[in-house]
Design a protein around this motif. Sequence first.
Motif, short mmCIF file in Angstrom:
data_model
loop_
_atom_site.label_atom_id
_atom_site.label_comp_id
_atom_site.label_asym_id
_atom_site.label_seq_id
_atom_site.Cartn_x
_atom_site.Cartn_y
_atom_site.Cartn_z
N ALA A 170 0.84 -1.21 0.00
CA ALA A 170 0.00 0.00 0.00
C ALA A 170 0.87 1.26 0.00
O ALA A 170 0.52 2.27 -0.62
N GLY A 171 2.00 1.17 0.67
CA GLY A 171 2.92 2.32 0.73
C GLY A 171 3.53 2.65 -0.62
O GLY A 171 4.03 3.76 -0.83
N GLU A 172 3.49 1.70 -1.55
CA GLU A 172 4.06 1.93 -2.89
C GLU A 172 3.07 2.61 -3.82
O GLU A 172 3.42 2.99 -4.93
N VAL A 173 1.83 2.71 -3.40
CA VAL A 173 0.81 3.29 -4.28
C VAL A 173 1.03 4.80 -4.40
O VAL A 173 1.13 5.51 -3.40
N ASP A 174 1.13 5.21 -5.66
CA ASP A 174 1.44 6.60 -5.96
C ASP A 174 0.13 7.28 -6.38
O ASP A 174 -0.47 6.87 -7.37
N PHE A 175 -0.34 8.25 -5.63
CA PHE A 175 -1.58 8.91 -6.05
C PHE A 175 -1.56 10.39 -5.68
O PHE A 175 -0.79 10.81 -4.82
N GLN A 176 -2.40 11.14 -6.38
CA GLN A 176 -2.49 12.59 -6.18
C GLN A 176 -3.66 12.89 -5.27
O GLN A 176 -4.68 12.20 -5.33
N LEU A 192 -6.43 5.67 -8.24
CA LEU A 192 -5.98 5.14 -6.94
C LEU A 192 -6.44 3.69 -6.77
O LEU A 192 -5.65 2.81 -6.41
N VAL A 193 -7.71 3.43 -7.03
CA VAL A 193 -8.25 2.08 -6.85
C VAL A 193 -7.59 1.11 -7.83
O VAL A 193 -7.18 0.00 -7.45
N ASN A 194 -7.43 1.55 -9.09
CA ASN A 194 -6.80 0.67 -10.08
C ASN A 194 -5.38 0.32 -9.68
O ASN A 194 -4.94 -0.82 -9.77
N GLU A 195 -4.65 1.32 -9.20
CA GLU A 195 -3.25 1.07 -8.85
C GLU A 195 -3.15 0.18 -7.62
O GLU A 195 -2.32 -0.74 -7.56
N SER A 243 -6.41 13.32 1.04
CA SER A 243 -4.95 13.37 0.89
C SER A 243 -4.29 12.11 1.43
O SER A 243 -3.07 12.01 1.44
N ASP A 244 -5.10 11.14 1.85
CA ASP A 244 -4.54 9.84 2.22
C ASP A 244 -5.62 8.77 2.16
O ASP A 244 -6.79 9.07 1.97
N GLU A 283 -11.16 -0.31 13.00
CA GLU A 283 -9.93 0.19 13.63
C GLU A 283 -8.95 0.53 12.50
O GLU A 283 -8.60 -0.34 11.70
N VAL A 284 -8.55 1.82 12.46
CA VAL A 284 -7.58 2.22 11.43
C VAL A 284 -6.20 1.72 11.85
O VAL A 284 -5.72 2.05 12.92
N LEU A 285 -5.57 0.93 10.97
CA LEU A 285 -4.27 0.33 11.31
C LEU A 285 -3.10 1.12 10.74
O LEU A 285 -2.03 1.14 11.32
N ALA A 286 -3.31 1.71 9.57
CA ALA A 286 -2.20 2.44 8.93
C ALA A 286 -2.77 3.44 7.93
O ALA A 286 -3.89 3.28 7.45
N ARG A 287 -1.95 4.46 7.65
CA ARG A 287 -2.37 5.55 6.77
C ARG A 287 -1.33 5.73 5.67
O ARG A 287 -0.12 5.63 5.95
N PHE A 288 -1.78 6.02 4.45
CA PHE A 288 -0.87 6.14 3.32
C PHE A 288 -1.18 7.47 2.61
O PHE A 288 -2.32 7.70 2.20
N SER A 289 -0.14 8.31 2.51
CA SER A 289 -0.36 9.68 2.03
C SER A 289 -0.20 9.81 0.52
O SER A 289 0.56 9.06 -0.10
N ALA A 290 -0.88 10.84 0.01
CA ALA A 290 -0.74 11.18 -1.41
C ALA A 290 0.65 11.75 -1.65
O ALA A 290 1.31 12.23 -0.72
N LYS A 291 1.03 11.71 -2.91
CA LYS A 291 2.31 12.29 -3.33
C LYS A 291 2.21 13.80 -3.13
O LYS A 291 1.15 14.38 -3.39
N ALA A 292 3.27 14.44 -2.66
CA ALA A 292 3.23 15.91 -2.52
C ALA A 292 3.06 16.53 -3.88
O ALA A 292 3.58 16.01 -4.87
N ASP A 293 2.30 17.66 -3.96
CA ASP A 293 2.03 18.31 -5.27
C ASP A 293 3.31 18.90 -5.87
O ASP A 293 4.19 19.31 -5.16
#
Length: 181
Positions: free
Chosen positions: A68-74, A106-109, A154-155, A171-181
Amino acid sequence: MTSIQEKKWRLFFALWPSETERTALASWQPLLHELCDGRAMRPATLHVTLVFLGEVAESRLEALQLVAGEVDFQRFYLELLEAHYWGHNHIVYAAPEVVPSQLTSLVNELESKLLNHRFQFEQRPYKPHVTLLRNAKWSDTSLPRQSRVCWQVSDFVLVQSLSDEQGACYEVLARFSAKAD
Ligand code: ATP
Ligand code: MG
């Protein structure tokens, strides 16, 4: 030979609203409940599912987070204005009029990276929504427009689905952020 059953976690990926968006979405519920009856989801549980994984072996949790951390999204805006009813499952939900292209990407990736790493899930046509009422009843007519919710995404999060005496709790276990603009 005895085999020890590995512990499994019921997991899904989701967009998780901030307090502002959560409160705004929850404010739709009283009128909808008056019209459609059923059971209002607790505000703390409101979310948009991205991918539902179901049971995942505990030993795969770390790999799952790396993927999930590898997913690149805006980052993007999800605009919600309309409530709809699904007769097949008696759900009243909020959904965007137009699905933002960044959400589709995002979903496709996410799906493609998960499949590459042999995570399994049911692939259905993706219909982003926030479930607001369950066991509701409504006709084919439109539900009244609601006050606009402009959700800045943004995540996304990895969530464990549990249950308590009031139904599902998450229960939220982890958060994954969008790529910085
Ligand atoms: P419960 O099933 O206990 O009534 P729930 O549906 O809220 O509660 P889960 O079944 O764990 O809890 O589902 C978590 C989230 O994933 C919910 O948003 C649910 O709509 C969604 N979901 C569940 N199953 C699927 C599926 N097969 N495909 C897509 N989304 C799913
Ligand atoms: Mg369910």
